[in-house]
Design an enzyme around this catalytic site. Structure first.
Site, mmCIF file in Angstrom:
data_model
loop_
_atom_site.group_PDB
_atom_site.id
_atom_site.type_symbol
_atom_site.label_atom_id
_atom_site.label_comp_id
_atom_site.label_asym_id
_atom_site.label_seq_id
_atom_site.Cartn_x
_atom_site.Cartn_y
_atom_site.Cartn_z
ATOM 1 N N LYS A 19 0.836 -1.197 0.000
ATOM 2 C CA LYS A 19 0.000 0.000 0.000
ATOM 3 C C LYS A 19 0.884 1.266 0.000
ATOM 4 C CE LYS A 19 -4.114 -1.873 -0.195
ATOM 5 N NZ LYS A 19 -4.353 -3.193 0.246
HETATM 6 C C1 PLP Z 1 -5.735 -3.859 0.617
HETATM 7 C C2 PLP Z 1 -7.187 -3.649 0.598
HETATM 8 C C3 PLP Z 1 -8.039 -4.156 1.607
HETATM 9 C C4 PLP Z 1 -7.594 -5.096 2.675
HETATM 10 O O1 PLP Z 1 -6.479 -4.746 3.369
HETATM 11 P P1 PLP Z 1 -5.566 -5.896 4.040
HETATM 12 O O2 PLP Z 1 -4.636 -5.106 4.888
HETATM 13 O O3 PLP Z 1 -4.895 -6.650 2.944
HETATM 14 O O4 PLP Z 1 -6.460 -6.767 4.862
HETATM 15 C C5 PLP Z 1 -9.377 -3.818 1.545
HETATM 16 N N1 PLP Z 1 -9.880 -3.074 0.556
HETATM 17 C C6 PLP Z 1 -9.117 -2.592 -0.429
HETATM 18 C C7 PLP Z 1 -9.730 -1.749 -1.483
HETATM 19 C C8 PLP Z 1 -7.748 -2.879 -0.458
HETATM 20 O O5 PLP Z 1 -6.995 -2.424 -1.468
#
Ligand code: PLP
Length: 356
Positions: free
Chosen positions: A179
């Site tokens: 992210k």
């Molecule tokens: C990454 C992501 C999630 C989930 O996050 P995690 O930390 O992997 O559990 C949820 N929604 C979106 C749109 C994402 O990109």
């Protein structure tokens, strides 16, 4: 190969992790508290509650709003599956509506049409780092007395008319390794509401206010101080990381001619978690991806199958036809835009994309 994602791990990340290791206290502690404080400031909200992931942040946020069996939550099918799964975890039903072709985000007109007496919340996803049309969604929420739980997992720092993602309703973020800022694994909930913040903290840790006295059913969805240490170093880099993504995206937008490039409407600040082009008009995406990969350009398809067409969800929601999401799922290709993409890399990406 120019990778589609590449986490940045600098000296400060290593130093703060070593501090935690040397302290001998690895679980949720002072680093988590410091990260929560910095995150709340970065989002312009009163409270931030750290969690073990973006998925658990979504799950907790929905529970904190009292969402459960018999309730409906309106959301987009064009997202990572966690947006829909978190609704299922509570026992509520996800109701999928179509997206806007130019922004990839939930279409407010369709949200309004999907409201029933069972609807409790709207769960908009700020896909790729671009905030949804929050004025329109807020008006619908106000009219029907619905909660807004923002999936801002891809949108830390993004703004809409000067207001940050995660500050419209109850915000949820992911600090997963790829992210815009990360802690390896991790998540965050943001809110201005004291009651919601308190419920989130309780649900995160077995409903426990006083040690071994449990006020409500909760989980272990805590973040460790080891993860928070990485997140703390990263949040200090947020402004630079975002500026680098924006500069990279601006260059790609200016020079790519052989595909549909993303639009940014006035009043929006995009943070480019993904830079996503479209191969429209029935062009062969598989061949294009192969051609780019062969030329050393990493790509991603976010996402190839909309949530309403995943087998187990199809069984639940039945045959729903959402033509825009279904079409875009066939057309999108994301290109490297992260801060470690160099000027030479950008040139190469443009050159190869324009050969498609
Ligand atoms: C990454 C992501 C999630 C989930 O996050 P995690 O930390 O992997 O559990 C949820 N929604 C979106 C749109 C994402 O990109």
């Amino acid at each position: 190969m120019i990778h589609i994602a590449k986490p940045f791990i600098g000296e400060e990340e290593k130093q703060l992790v070593m501090e935690v290791l040397n302290s001998g206290m690895l679980a949720q502690g002072p680093k988590v508290a410091a990260l929560e404080k910095a995150f709340a400031e970065a989002c312009g909200v009163k409270h931030a509650v750290a969690t073990s992931s973006g998925t658990t942040a979504l799950h907790i946020a929905l529970l904190a709003h009292g969402i459960g069996p018999g309730d409906e939550v309106i959301t987009t099918p064009f997202t990572f599956i966690a947006s829909a799964n978190s609704i299922l975890f509570t026992g509520a039903k996800p109701v999928f509506v179509d997206i806007e072709p130019d922004t990839f985000n939930i279409n407010p007109a369709q949200v309004e049409a999907a409201v029933t007496p069972r609807t409790k919340a709207i769960l908009p996803v700020h896909l790729y780092g671009y905030v949804c049309d929050m004025d329109a969604l807020q008006a619908i929420a106000d009219k029907h007395n619905l909660a807004i739980i923002e999936d801002a997992c891809q949108a830390v720092g993004a703004t809409y008319h000067g207001k940050k993602a995660g500050s419209f309703g109850t915000g949820t973020f992911s600090l997963y390794a790829t992210k815009n800022i990360m802690s390896g694994e991790g998540g965050m909930i943001t809110t201005d509401d004291d009651h919601i913040a308190e419920q989130c903290k309780l649900i995160r840790s077995h409903g426990m206010r006083v040690r071994y006295y449990h006020d409500r059913l909760g989980y272990n969805f805590r973040m460790s101080d080891l993860h928070a240490a990485i997140g703390l170093a990263q949040i200090g880099r947020l402004a630079d990381f975002t500026a680098a993504r924006q500069a990279n995206a601006a260059y790609l937008n200016e020079h790519i001619t052989a595909a549909v490039t993303p639009t940014v409407k006035p009043g929006y600040e995009h943070v480019w978690h993904q830079y996503t082009i479209r191969l429209d008009g029935g062009r062969d995406r598989d061949a294009a991806v192969q051609q780019l990969n062969d030329a050393g350009i990493g790509t991603g398809i976010f996402y190839p199958v909309p949530a309403h067409q995943q087998g187990y969800l199809r069984e639940l929601v039945g045959e729903v036809h959402l033509p825009v999401a279904e079409q875009l799922a066939q057309e999108v290709i994301s290109l490297p835009v992260h801060p470690q993409v160099s000027g030479a890399d950008l040139n190469q990406i443009v050159e190869e994309v324009n050969k498609l």
